[in-house]
Write a protein that holds these residues in place. Sequence first.
Motif, short mmCIF file in Angstrom:
data_model
loop_
_atom_site.label_atom_id
_atom_site.label_comp_id
_atom_site.label_asym_id
_atom_site.label_seq_id
_atom_site.Cartn_x
_atom_site.Cartn_y
_atom_site.Cartn_z
N UNK A 16 0.81 -1.22 0.03
CA UNK A 16 0.33 -0.30 -0.52
C UNK A 16 1.02 1.46 -0.37
N UNK A 17 2.08 1.40 0.28
CA UNK A 17 2.62 2.61 0.96
C UNK A 17 3.48 2.74 -0.61
N UNK A 18 3.90 1.90 -1.52
CA UNK A 18 4.36 1.83 -2.80
C UNK A 18 3.47 1.78 -3.91
N UNK A 19 2.16 1.75 -3.44
CA UNK A 19 0.91 2.33 -4.09
C UNK A 19 0.74 4.14 -3.83
N UNK A 20 0.79 4.34 -2.47
CA UNK A 20 0.75 5.32 -2.56
C UNK A 20 1.84 6.41 -2.81
N UNK A 21 3.01 5.85 -2.56
CA UNK A 21 4.44 6.82 -3.72
C UNK A 21 3.64 6.79 -4.42
N UNK A 22 3.84 5.85 -5.61
CA UNK A 22 3.68 6.44 -6.84
C UNK A 22 2.26 6.91 -7.33
N UNK A 23 0.86 6.91 -6.43
CA UNK A 23 0.55 7.75 -7.34
C UNK A 23 0.41 9.10 -6.62
N UNK A 24 0.99 9.37 -5.54
CA UNK A 24 1.80 10.44 -5.79
C UNK A 24 2.52 11.01 -6.30
N UNK A 25 3.69 10.50 -6.13
CA UNK A 25 5.05 10.69 -7.59
C UNK A 25 3.73 11.11 -9.26
N UNK A 26 2.56 10.53 -9.45
CA UNK A 26 1.96 10.59 -10.59
C UNK A 26 1.32 11.99 -10.42
N UNK A 27 0.79 12.80 -9.42
CA UNK A 27 -0.41 13.42 -9.02
C UNK A 27 1.04 14.36 -9.07
N UNK A 28 2.62 14.24 -8.80
CA UNK A 28 3.25 15.81 -8.80
C UNK A 28 3.24 15.96 -10.09
N UNK A 29 3.95 14.86 -11.12
CA UNK A 29 4.58 14.79 -12.38
C UNK A 29 2.79 15.47 -13.09
N UNK A 30 1.56 15.84 -12.91
CA UNK A 30 0.99 16.39 -13.21
C UNK A 30 0.12 17.44 -12.99
N UNK A 31 1.46 18.59 -12.32
CA UNK A 31 1.77 20.03 -11.04
C UNK A 31 2.85 20.25 -11.90
N UNK A 32 3.65 18.79 -11.98
CA UNK A 32 4.75 19.16 -13.51
C UNK A 32 4.68 20.14 -14.32
N UNK A 33 3.91 18.81 -15.00
CA UNK A 33 3.84 19.75 -16.26
C UNK A 33 3.22 20.73 -16.58
N UNK A 34 2.50 20.86 -15.37
CA UNK A 34 1.32 22.01 -16.20
C UNK A 34 2.29 23.68 -16.14
N UNK A 35 3.35 23.15 -15.30
CA UNK A 35 4.45 24.46 -14.56
C UNK A 35 4.83 24.25 -15.54
N UNK A 36 5.53 24.13 -15.85
CA UNK A 36 6.64 23.66 -17.53
C UNK A 36 6.12 23.80 -18.58
N UNK A 37 4.84 23.19 -18.49
CA UNK A 37 4.32 24.54 -19.66
C UNK A 37 4.17 25.84 -19.78
N UNK A 38 4.17 26.25 -18.98
CA UNK A 38 3.18 27.59 -18.31
C UNK A 38 4.96 28.55 -18.45
N UNK A 39 5.82 27.43 -18.59
CA UNK A 39 7.51 28.21 -18.84
C UNK A 39 7.88 28.40 -21.02
N UNK A 40 7.30 27.30 -20.93
CA UNK A 40 6.72 26.99 -22.44
C UNK A 40 6.62 28.05 -23.17
N UNK A 41 5.92 28.98 -22.49
CA UNK A 41 4.89 29.78 -23.31
C UNK A 41 5.26 30.88 -23.03
N UNK A 42 5.87 31.63 -24.21
CA UNK A 42 6.93 32.99 -24.98
C UNK A 42 6.19 34.32 -23.76
N UNK A 43 4.81 34.16 -24.04
CA UNK A 43 4.89 35.40 -23.48
C UNK A 43 4.49 35.40 -21.36
N UNK A 44 4.76 34.76 -20.81
CA UNK A 44 5.59 34.96 -19.68
C UNK A 44 6.12 35.23 -19.44
#
Length: 640
Positions: free
Chosen positions: A560-588
Amino acid sequence: MIRLQNLTLQRGPQRLLEDAELTLHAGHKAGLIGANGAGKSSLFALMRGELTPDSGDCLLPADWRIAHMRQEIETLERLAVDYVLDGDLRLRQAQSDLAAAELAQDGSAQARFHAELDAADGYTADARARKLLAGLGFTNEQMDRQVGDFSGGWRMRLNLAQALMCPSDLLLLDEPTNHLDLDAILWLEDWLKSYTGTLLLISHDRDFLDAVVDHIAHVEQKKIILYRGGYSAFERARAERLAQQQQAYDKQQVARAHMEKFIARFRAQATKARQAQSRMKALERMEELSAAHVDSPFDFTFRESDKISSPLLDMSDARLGYGERAVLEKVKLQLTPGARIGLLGPNGAGKSTLIKNLAGELEPLSGRLVRGENLIVGYFAQHQLDSLDSKASPLLHLQRIAPTEREQTLRDFLGGFDFRGPRLDEPVLNFSGGEKARLALALIAWGKPNLLLLDEPTNHLDLEMRLALTMALQEFSGAVLVVSHDRHLLKSTTDDFLLVADGLVQTFDGDLEDYARWLVDYRLRNAPVNNTPVNPDKTDKKAQRQQAAALRQQLAPHKREADKLERDLGTLHEKLSTVEAGLADSTNYDAANKDKLRDLLADQAKLKIREAELEETWMEALELLELLESMQAELEALSS
């Protein structure tokens, strides 16, 4: 759920809570923390119905079964296993009813009560109770001894086992790790992770809190503030809040200057990659979070020794034990200034025996033990708390060992251990265990030791005092050898580990995560085997099946602990993708969006750091899971 609404709670003249609010949903696991005397235990008594609010409401579901860890024992004649079984009131009632029906030869009633006993899992109860006791360190022989045969610390383990035995919707545990060694704490962590009810836990063990709870309820200034996450997350959140105050910020800078010196020292000595990495993280986290403890009442150091020897102590080919019975053989140990050693090993393996020999409380049965000419030992053990003069005050205790020192100097020194005002002059007779432990440490710190031998120094100490002790040990220039169930203390103050097991003292080349894996293997290797000679092959296979089943139960929380960590890592990757998409936007990158760009860069940096932490933790969890799965597969293959 649990709801506290506008709650005011008073004990005698002291108001503990005032208009406090708290909401905990079913299934939450929350750590209840706060200064000693803040009202944590009183809040437990309120939830058990032993106290009533002075105003406001304490609302719990009417059908909830509440289990709690008692602080006293009255039935000293009960066998240990029976005492644990007494925790399940439904079971005991079914057994009593069935016995009465059998005595009355009432067949209909017997059938009904057999069904009730089955519903209460009565036919597996004894095995379950013994499994709890084994997890908490009791041998098979001890399980059938009377409660009165055990010392106070072991009686507390019985109370803990009794609380765990009781089926419950709400489990209240007040300092459950105080009398446990590291082995039992690791077992309890796994048990609580798999507990499906609501848990409210008072503890001063930060690693234990991080491993078990998902919320922290902090009692502060008569209010209760709820934080998401474990204790480390609480420290971060509180540090951010307090750092906004200039006074907090200034004090944090002073603490950081100290921590930079410690980090530099550890960096220079880092020869073992995994241990160095673990230690560096602990120190960096402490530096980062020091603002969370700006209001700590503790601030002390161990006074530096005037002279020093090298080596401080040299033991070779030593045989250690009691009377004619040897506990450890062929012990070789040399302690030099600056050594930082943590002792690991199963309960009863001889860790305290080794420390007592080094401290001079015991002498080796044979072999050589040479003490340096300028050796000054500072020895802390739990039994020393009982040797304090109950009629003397903290000030008088210190005056007896420093009769020529100015009184104000002694008062200032004791103030660093939070002995101030009238408390300085009060006899220690009615002091709590934590206050006595602080006084014992103060007397050691004053004595200018160059070798500290610490046997479970954090028992009874709250979180703030544990942090102050950790920082004082990091500044200490002499040698340190410590036994502790506080993993944060071990990770933050030791460079090397010695393993005490199977009658030997050997270097342990690994960190505390490696030790947890070693313990799993050790328990399997030393599991009791039924030696009934009727059919040896069948007996061996049965024992192997039992071991495989026990290992299978250990696997569940790790999975359960390993599965939870994997889920947390997936959620964090989604947040990181959103931030990096913002950094890729030249208007920023336009001047008008400089604030947004700054925030995006800050978020990216935080998420990258968290990503690295999560990935490492996840990989370690997977390694442990794979190890356990391979061991289970081997056992199942042997038993088939």
